[in-house]
Design a protein around this motif. Sequence first.
Motif, PDB file in Angstrom:
ATOM      1  N   SER A 176     -92.072  16.601  16.877  1.00  0.00           N
ATOM      2  CA  SER A 176     -90.730  16.492  17.430  1.00  0.00           C
ATOM      3  C   SER A 176     -89.833  15.848  16.383  1.00  0.00           C
ATOM      4  O   SER A 176     -90.307  15.297  15.381  1.00  0.00           O
ATOM      5  CB  SER A 176     -90.747  15.658  18.716  1.00  0.00           C
ATOM      6  OG  SER A 176     -91.263  14.359  18.466  1.00  0.00           O
ATOM      7  N   ASP A 180     -92.505  11.391  17.405  1.00  0.00           N
ATOM      8  CA  ASP A 180     -93.335  10.746  18.426  1.00  0.00           C
ATOM      9  C   ASP A 180     -94.292  11.710  19.116  1.00  0.00           C
ATOM     10  O   ASP A 180     -95.312  11.294  19.661  1.00  0.00           O
ATOM     11  CB  ASP A 180     -92.454  10.075  19.486  1.00  0.00           C
ATOM     12  CG  ASP A 180     -91.741   8.850  18.941  1.00  0.00           C
ATOM     13  OD1 ASP A 180     -92.181   8.334  17.894  1.00  0.00           O
ATOM     14  OD2 ASP A 180     -90.746   8.418  19.552  1.00  0.00           O
ATOM     15  N   ARG A 181     -93.944  12.990  19.120  1.00  0.00           N
ATOM     16  CA  ARG A 181     -94.779  13.980  19.795  1.00  0.00           C
ATOM     17  C   ARG A 181     -95.211  15.072  18.821  1.00  0.00           C
ATOM     18  O   ARG A 181     -94.522  15.352  17.842  1.00  0.00           O
ATOM     19  CB  ARG A 181     -94.043  14.595  20.988  1.00  0.00           C
ATOM     20  CG  ARG A 181     -93.767  13.633  22.124  1.00  0.00           C
ATOM     21  CD  ARG A 181     -92.940  14.296  23.216  1.00  0.00           C
ATOM     22  NE  ARG A 181     -91.611  14.646  22.713  1.00  0.00           N
ATOM     23  CZ  ARG A 181     -90.742  15.420  23.378  1.00  0.00           C
ATOM     24  NH1 ARG A 181     -91.088  15.928  24.550  1.00  0.00           N
ATOM     25  NH2 ARG A 181     -89.558  15.677  22.871  1.00  0.00           N
ATOM     26  N   ARG A 194     -99.057  16.266  22.401  1.00  0.00           N
ATOM     27  CA  ARG A 194     -99.751  14.996  22.240  1.00  0.00           C
ATOM     28  C   ARG A 194     -98.755  13.908  21.861  1.00  0.00           C
ATOM     29  O   ARG A 194     -97.779  14.168  21.159  1.00  0.00           O
ATOM     30  CB  ARG A 194    -100.829  15.109  21.151  1.00  0.00           C
ATOM     31  CG  ARG A 194    -101.918  16.139  21.436  1.00  0.00           C
ATOM     32  CD  ARG A 194    -102.759  16.358  20.206  1.00  0.00           C
ATOM     33  NE  ARG A 194    -103.916  17.198  20.439  1.00  0.00           N
ATOM     34  CZ  ARG A 194    -103.908  18.518  20.348  1.00  0.00           C
ATOM     35  NH1 ARG A 194    -102.778  19.135  20.035  1.00  0.00           N
ATOM     36  NH2 ARG A 194    -105.000  19.213  20.556  1.00  0.00           N
ATOM     37  N   ASP A 195     -99.014  12.698  22.341  1.00  0.00           N
ATOM     38  CA  ASP A 195     -98.229  11.528  21.967  1.00  0.00           C
ATOM     39  C   ASP A 195     -98.860  10.913  20.729  1.00  0.00           C
ATOM     40  O   ASP A 195    -100.032  10.513  20.749  1.00  0.00           O
ATOM     41  CB  ASP A 195     -98.191  10.521  23.111  1.00  0.00           C
ATOM     42  CG  ASP A 195     -97.344   9.310  22.769  1.00  0.00           C
ATOM     43  OD1 ASP A 195     -96.121   9.387  22.923  1.00  0.00           O
ATOM     44  OD2 ASP A 195     -97.923   8.284  22.349  1.00  0.00           O
ATOM     45  N   ARG A 197     -98.122   8.088  18.982  1.00  0.00           N
ATOM     46  CA  ARG A 197     -98.342   6.644  18.952  1.00  0.00           C
ATOM     47  C   ARG A 197     -99.573   6.231  19.754  1.00  0.00           C
ATOM     48  O   ARG A 197    -100.394   5.431  19.289  1.00  0.00           O
ATOM     49  CB  ARG A 197     -97.102   5.924  19.488  1.00  0.00           C
ATOM     50  CG  ARG A 197     -95.887   6.051  18.579  1.00  0.00           C
ATOM     51  CD  ARG A 197     -94.729   5.240  19.089  1.00  0.00           C
ATOM     52  NE  ARG A 197     -93.567   5.327  18.212  1.00  0.00           N
ATOM     53  CZ  ARG A 197     -92.415   4.704  18.432  1.00  0.00           C
ATOM     54  NH1 ARG A 197     -92.274   3.946  19.508  1.00  0.00           N
ATOM     55  NH2 ARG A 197     -91.414   4.838  17.588  1.00  0.00           N
ATOM     56  N   SER A 198     -99.711   6.754  20.970  1.00  0.00           N
ATOM     57  CA  SER A 198    -100.872   6.399  21.796  1.00  0.00           C
ATOM     58  C   SER A 198    -102.093   7.229  21.453  1.00  0.00           C
ATOM     59  O   SER A 198    -103.201   6.926  21.896  1.00  0.00           O
ATOM     60  CB  SER A 198    -100.538   6.569  23.277  1.00  0.00           C
ATOM     61  OG  SER A 198    -100.331   7.945  23.595  1.00  0.00           O
ATOM     62  N   SER A 201    -103.213  12.949  24.817  1.00  0.00           N
ATOM     63  CA  SER A 201    -102.562  14.183  25.232  1.00  0.00           C
ATOM     64  C   SER A 201    -101.588  13.895  26.368  1.00  0.00           C
ATOM     65  O   SER A 201    -101.862  13.059  27.229  1.00  0.00           O
ATOM     66  CB  SER A 201    -103.603  15.202  25.695  1.00  0.00           C
ATOM     67  OG  SER A 201    -104.479  15.539  24.643  1.00  0.00           O
ATOM     68  N   LEU A 202    -100.453  14.574  26.370  1.00  0.00           N
ATOM     69  CA  LEU A 202     -99.477  14.439  27.446  1.00  0.00           C
ATOM     70  C   LEU A 202     -99.715  15.574  28.428  1.00  0.00           C
ATOM     71  O   LEU A 202     -99.168  16.671  28.293  1.00  0.00           O
ATOM     72  CB  LEU A 202     -98.055  14.488  26.882  1.00  0.00           C
ATOM     73  CG  LEU A 202     -97.687  13.348  25.923  1.00  0.00           C
ATOM     74  CD1 LEU A 202     -96.287  13.550  25.367  1.00  0.00           C
ATOM     75  CD2 LEU A 202     -97.792  12.012  26.626  1.00  0.00           C
TER      76      LEU A 202
END
Length: 276
Positions: A176, A180-181, A194-195, A197-198, A201-202
Amino acid sequence: MAYPGREPADGETFDVVVQDVRTGKVRHSVALGGPERGRAVALAFSADGHTLAVSRSVQVDRDAWSVDVVDVGTGRKTRTLDGVGGYGIALGGTGDDLVLATTSGDRADLSDGTTAPGALGTVELGAVAFSPDGKTLAAAEPNGVALWNADGTRRVGRLPGPAGTGDTAVSRLRFSADGDRLVGVVGRQRVQIRDVRSQQSLGGVLPGVEDRLLDVAFDDRGDLRLVGERVRSHTVSLDPDRLARTVCERVHRAKNLTRAEWEQNVPDAPYRKVCG
């Protein structure tokens, strides 16, 4: 944008065309030379658009790869890197400190021409992509996505691969705008977000457009833009409020779902008002 020129006759050189997307005019037709090094199979711009890398191959063999580096402003080839390349390439870094990554697992420093074949691993990667700030490299491995530092010299994380059976290979990766994504094409027909930072998977794997997907990217609104073999462009909204309004309009629902209806249809999410 850039694309390979016409198929040359025997003995003629291969070229790459650089075209201005705003005016439609061709800016340069860059003669790559070295016809024995084969055709262009992958291209990648630097984030600032000043540098273009062209991966070339004459056969499916690591030793047959090479990469031409082109100055977009002048339309001149500035360097050739032998022994590195792939069916997918990416450029990261800024200014003169550019780093090349390839799906063959190669890494190269464009500032001094140093190459490191196989530095990202010896397994063929499904895709490589740098974050917009050039500080993170994502590489699609058979069972997940590896995250590397800007130089591609140190792993900094790993994103899990899609759960379940079937074709879960990732063939495209795009960050993105804020980095972040990360979205990838899964099994050629689905997508997964997917995120970064963490490193989670979103949600699950999302369906595509019932077509073989050639590319996927985040647009200016943060939605997904899909491109397939037959479907030229398809947008998938990721805004929850906009999605809710669309669903309510399609089912002609003027009122919110009751709690019983919500529990029956959306059992894994807390109740919320979406249609009133």
